[in-house]
Write an enzyme that holds these catalytic residues in place. Structure first.
Site, PDB file in Angstrom:
ATOM      1  N   ASN A 226     -25.978  28.543  23.280  1.00  0.00           N
ATOM      2  CA  ASN A 226     -25.092  29.003  24.542  1.00  0.00           C
ATOM      3  C   ASN A 226     -26.054  27.569  25.801  1.00  0.00           C
ATOM      4  OD1 ASN A 226     -23.757  30.162  27.082  1.00  0.00           O
ATOM      5  ND2 ASN A 226     -25.756  30.574  27.817  1.00  0.00           N
ATOM      6  N   GLU A 227     -24.695  27.022  25.471  1.00  0.00           N
ATOM      7  CA  GLU A 227     -24.304  25.432  26.337  1.00  0.00           C
ATOM      8  C   GLU A 227     -25.680  24.530  26.131  1.00  0.00           C
ATOM      9  OE1 GLU A 227     -24.618  27.033  30.230  1.00  0.00           O
ATOM     10  OE2 GLU A 227     -22.277  27.404  30.542  1.00  0.00           O
ATOM     11  N   TYR A 309     -16.164  26.110  35.225  1.00  0.00           N
ATOM     12  CA  TYR A 309     -16.353  27.524  36.210  1.00  0.00           C
ATOM     13  C   TYR A 309     -16.249  26.329  37.024  1.00  0.00           C
ATOM     14  CZ  TYR A 309     -18.732  30.601  33.615  1.00  0.00           C
ATOM     15  OH  TYR A 309     -18.942  31.191  31.853  1.00  0.00           O
ATOM     16  N   GLU A 349     -16.129  30.544  27.217  1.00  0.00           N
ATOM     17  CA  GLU A 349     -16.126  31.079  28.516  1.00  0.00           C
ATOM     18  C   GLU A 349     -15.505  30.957  29.761  1.00  0.00           C
ATOM     19  OE1 GLU A 349     -20.738  30.938  30.387  1.00  0.00           O
ATOM     20  OE2 GLU A 349     -21.164  31.707  28.305  1.00  0.00           O
TER      21      GLU A 349
END
Length: 445
Positions: A226-227, A309, A349
């Site tokens: 993740n990331e 985001y 995401e």
């Protein structure tokens, strides 16, 4: 609990769930046609699941059963954690039921928890069978509900252990090269730790289905991390070498499943200035060691991933500015998939926090619709956008897991309508309008 007794109990619970579903909702969504690879009877059948097709990549698109497959999905990172204890397991079931009622087909969740509360991996190569059985349950229950899983294998962040825990283990055992968290990517001992975990997970035999994870089509894809970021090497070489090594290792064990890196999508040193200018804001340095195009070109990587985001990355921007940025960001990466990469691109995401000053629920509707419109438009053209997964959905009574982005669908009717609409639009691309109404029934009625 013995495996045999666990199987009997799971069959009983599965049958009871099906009876309750029929009793309370005669018009329930039926994903058996949308996802013909997944059984809907109580209890997971090894024989049936083993003969089912896997999602595959053909060029820049995902396919299932010979048709292009487009994802309307969601993140619920906490599924394994809540599946451990009997008193919290109903929330896992509730989340799957709610997702299916909106036509969602894929969930991204954590398949790691290293050295923390309810840890899957207690120490390098030592696992808690109780937690592994919880992950078994998540996979089996996803299958029962007609949902595919993207399982993330590690965390760049500290939550649930992350790369810091691996570094701590190496340091405690006296074999670590440095205390830097980035040594996760270059320390030989830590890389070996991670490979032991990968092999154990991929070859895990699910105590409920009898299938090894590497043989279970319920799992759509593995995600390396993740990331991932490696700020100590802004050239990107360290992270690239790790991605190449670990992706090849995964594929040496499991050639059936798709594999992605888990990147956020930042353009790096090998990108053109035009691409670098798309990165979010002057304050966002180009030294994270990530390089979207270079990372995604790796031979063993099947599809690219992007996160977005706008409120985190553009903290003082207006809603219109965030909308313009998000549209440009996703569009640019889809164009990369169509062109240079020739691979699918998934927005794994995306979210908007309610903790931002001036937040309104309507802002989410505007921004999320923009994401869905880009994916739908690309799908209609046969383009590289493979789908989008909202961060994140939660069941009722889960306030302790709320992170500012969490959405309880029953509390947000307009968001439920938006998600259902996207499910129907993507189903129509796959099956046609009439086929979508038949496959998703009340969702698209």
């Amino acid at each position: 609990m013995a495996v045999g007794n666990g199987l009997i109990l799971y069959h009983i619970l599965g049958l009871a769930s099906c009876i309750a579903l029929v009793y309370f909702s005669l018009g329930e969504v039926d994903l058996r046609d949308a996802l013909p690879s997944l059984p809907f009877s109580g209890g997971a059948s090894r024989a049936a699941a083993a003969s089912l097709p896997f999602v595959e990549r053909r060029g820049k698109r995902l396919f299932l059963d010979g048709r292009p497959f487009y994802i309307n999905g969601w993140n619920s990172y906490w599924l394994m954690d809540l599946a451990v204890e009997p008193n919290t397991r109903p929330r896992v079931s509730s989340m799957f039921r709610t997702a299916v009622s909106m036509g969602l087909t894929v969930c991204r969740t954590w398949a790691f928890n290293d050295g923390s509360y309810n840890a899957l991996q207690l120490s390098p190569g030592h696992f808690d069978e109780r937690v592994f059985k919880a992950l078994d349950r998540v996979v089996a229950e996803a299958s029962e509900h007609g949902v595919r899983l993207i399982l993330s294998l590690a965390n760049n962040l500290d939550a649930y252990g992350g790369k810091r825990q691996y570094v701590r283990w190496a340091w405690e055992e006296g074999v670590g090269l440095t205390a830097s968290n980035d040594s996760f990517f270059f320390d030989p001992a830590i890389r070996d730790y991670f490979k032991v975990y990968l092999k154990t997970l991929l070859m895990r035999k699910n105590h409920l289905t009898g299938l090894e994870y590497r043989d279970d089509p319920t799992i759509l894809a593995w995600e390396l991390m993740n990331e991932p970021r490696c700020t100590s090497d802004p050239s990107g070489d360290t992270l690239q070498r790790w991605m190449e090594e670990m992706s090849a290792y995964v594929k040496s064990i499991d050639k059936k499943h798709l594999l992605t890196v888990g990147t956020e999508g930042f353009y790096g040193p090998t990108s053109s200035q035009e691409k670098l200018n798309i990165n979010p804001g002057e304050w966002f340095p180009n030294n994270y060691g990530a390089d979207f195009i270079r990372n995604s070109k790796i031979q063993d990587i099947d599809f690219a991933s992007v996160h977005v985001y706008p409120d985190n990355w553009l903290q003082h921007a207006s809603l219109d500015e965030k909308l313009k940025f998000m549209t440009r960001w996703i569009t640019a990466h889809v164009e990369d998939g169509d062109g240079e990469l020739e691979k699918p691109v998934l927005v794994t995401e995306f979210g908007l926090s309610h903790q931002v000053e001036g937040f309104e629920d309507a802002h989410r509707d505007v921004l999320y619709r923009a994401v869905y419109d880009i994916v739908h438009g690309s799908a209609r053209r046969g383009g590289a956008a493979g789908g989008a997964l909202v961060w994140q959905l939660a069941a009722e009574g889960m306030e302790e897991y709320h992170d500012g982005f969490s959405i309880v669908p029953s509390e947000r009717p307009s968001m439920m309508r938006l998600i259902k609409e996207q499910s129907c639009r993507l189903a129509a691309v796959r099956y046609g309008e009439e086929g979508a109404r038949k496959v998703l029934k009340t969702v698209c009625a």
